[in-house]
Write an enzyme that holds these catalytic residues in place. Structure first.
Site, short mmCIF file in Angstrom:
data_model
loop_
_atom_site.label_atom_id
_atom_site.label_comp_id
_atom_site.label_asym_id
_atom_site.label_seq_id
_atom_site.Cartn_x
_atom_site.Cartn_y
_atom_site.Cartn_z
N HIS A 155 9.59 -82.14 55.72
CA HIS A 155 8.79 -83.35 55.95
C HIS A 155 9.38 -84.09 57.14
CE1 HIS A 155 6.13 -86.65 54.78
NE2 HIS A 155 7.08 -87.42 55.30
N ASP A 177 -0.08 -91.94 45.03
CA ASP A 177 0.51 -92.31 46.32
C ASP A 177 -0.60 -92.61 47.33
OD1 ASP A 177 2.59 -92.58 48.37
OD2 ASP A 177 1.57 -90.84 49.20
N ARG A 188 -0.89 -100.39 50.79
CA ARG A 188 0.25 -100.82 51.61
C ARG A 188 -0.15 -100.97 53.07
NH1 ARG A 188 4.28 -96.29 50.81
NH2 ARG A 188 5.50 -97.46 52.31
N SER A 196 7.17 -92.66 48.17
CA SER A 196 5.91 -92.09 48.64
C SER A 196 6.13 -90.64 49.11
CB SER A 196 5.36 -92.96 49.78
OG SER A 196 4.38 -92.30 50.51
N LYS A 231 5.36 -86.72 46.81
CA LYS A 231 4.52 -85.60 47.28
C LYS A 231 5.33 -84.30 47.33
CE LYS A 231 3.32 -88.34 50.63
NZ LYS A 231 2.80 -89.34 51.53
#
Ligand code: URA
Length: 433
Positions: free
Chosen positions: A82, A161, A168, A183, A187
């Site tokens: 990520h 999320d 947000r 968050s 995932k």
């Protein structure tokens, strides 16, 4: 339980139990708690923070808001990566095939670009025919069959999320380390990997502008991973200037292909090797960092990583001929070189400014509903540390319309100069295991 009590407690600096956090998220997703109440709670979290236990509880509540993928008896570790987002960041397109060719399975759900940062899904969709919305079952099957799958974030995974992030985004509550960490990690947990490498970008062009907050985010995610049994390692990498040379979807796919053919820019190759060796070791798929790096390097030299990209594009329904012939990728009708107004040493290239110019050209979106133009963008012709002669091309702009004077001015302003030699900025700033 009443949402108002939980909001007030967090406002006053108190802590919430696992049950309370689980209830708040579940009740919100059942529409029993209103947007404005969750928004107030999020703002209280921005001010007061969450402790490690609360962050874990929120992460698990989000991960369990949908299904969790499982690769069962795949026989090989499943890894994920990520990036917190940057300019010119085509790392996934290079690293995922390198990892798959190194013997692990790569299962990666990715996002679209927003603002000045790009997203892997937009980049893949620059390849004609590619479909990125494949559904969770197909995704798992592709990982098992081909060793690699990249798909758009499935609405079945961590839907809480998605809902929380949208809130947000419009309530000024994105910039909170525990909220960002939960968050991202929710995932990763839902995707079912056995190990994950997190590329936490630091600098002007990144979500985390300074090293201290990036380190804090990285530590929070690595500790979260440890707490839930998902080995995670974070690499803090510089994003004061764009990664590689290309910014813009098809241009970045082209650069990724060149990298897999062994002709990549030094910074991109180096980052992919670092991220790759970390996740191979974290997954227990390599005995040492040196062995992992050697194996990853071999996948670039022997063409096996490029073959994996071909297989991935084929699985996604894309035109695989693009992999060997980049002329088949979308091309912009206007190509314009930006000449250097002076001679000197390039001491910096503002990633944020480059990202903003690329976005205005159409490579990114200002709002979630904008469409991106796959063909447009910028290719840097020099990087920090290089000496440039007056009139030499600093960058090439690929645009749908003739490029505006404003864009050229902003791009030119992105280059910083020195009269004496300068060293390029450090790329890997820290590794948190
Ligand atoms: N990326 C995410 O997935 N979540 C955040 O909160 C911020 C960046």
């Amino acid at each position: 339980m009443r949402a108002v009590d939980l909001i007030a407690r967090k406002r006053d600096g108190g802590r919430l139990s696992d049950e309370e956090i689980g209830w708040l998220i579940a009740a919100y997703l059942r529409d029993e708690v209103a947007d404005y109440q969750v928004a107030s709670w999020l703002m209280a979290v921005c001010w007061r923070g969450l402790d490690a236990g609360e962050t874990t509880a929120l992460t698990l509540a989000l991960a369990d808001s949908g299904r969790r993928l499982s690769f069962g008896d795949a026989g090989r570790p499943v890894v994920d990566k990520h990036s917190t987002g940057g300019v010119g960041d085509k790392t996934t397109l290079v690293l995922a095939p390198m990892l798959a060719a190194s013997g692990v399975l790569v299962a990666k759900m990715s996002g679209r670009g927003l603002g000045h940062t790009g997203g892997t899904i937009d980049k893949l969709e620059a390849i004609p025919g590619v479909r990125t919305e494949v559904g969770a079952e197909n995704f798992v099957a592709t990982v098992k069959e081909r060793g690699i799958a990249i798909a758009a974030q499935s609405p079945e995974l961590a839907p809480g999320d998605g809902r929380l992030y949208a809130l947000r985004d419009v309530t000024g509550t994105v910039e909170s380390i525990p909220l960002i960490a939960s968050s991202i990690m929710s995932k990763k947990i839902a995707t079912g990997a056995n190990a994950v490498v997190l590329d936490v970008k630091v600098g002007e062009g990144a979500l985390m502008k300074d090293l201290d907050s990036a380190r804090q985010l990285a530590l929070t995610m690595v500790e979260l991973g440890r707490g839930v049994g998902l080995p995670a390692v974070a690499v803090l990498s510089g994003m004061s200037e764009p990664l590689g040379n290309a910014i813009g979807n098809a241009l970045e796919v082209r650069e990724a292909m060149e990298t897999l053919q062994g002709n990549g820019p030094e910074d991109l190759v180096s980052l992919c090797l670092t991220l790759g060796e970390e996740v191979l070791v974290a997954a227990g798929a390599a005995p040492s960092h040196e062995a992992a790096r050697e194996r990853l390097g071999a996948t670039l030299r022997d063409g096996s990583a490029l073959s994996r990209l071909r297989s991935l594009v084929e699985a996604m329904g894309g035109d695989v001929r693009c992999i060997d012939d980049s002329a088949r990728l979308p091309r912009a009708p206007h190509v314009h070189d930006l000449p250097a107004a002076r001679a000197g040493h390039v001491s910096g290239i503002d990633a944020l400014a480059c990202g903003q110019v690329a976005m205005r050209l159409g490579a990114g979106r200002a709002t979630k509903s904008d469409r991106v133009d796959p063909a447009v963008g910028i290719v840097l012709r020099v990087k920090s540390g290089e000496h440039v002669a007056a009139g030499q091309a600093l960058a090439t702009v690929h645009s749908r319309q003739p490029v505006s004077v404003d864009s050229l001015r902003q791009l030119s302003g992105a280059f910083r100069w020195s009269d004496s030699p300068v060293r390029p900025p450090a790329l890997v700033l820290d590794v948190i295991r």
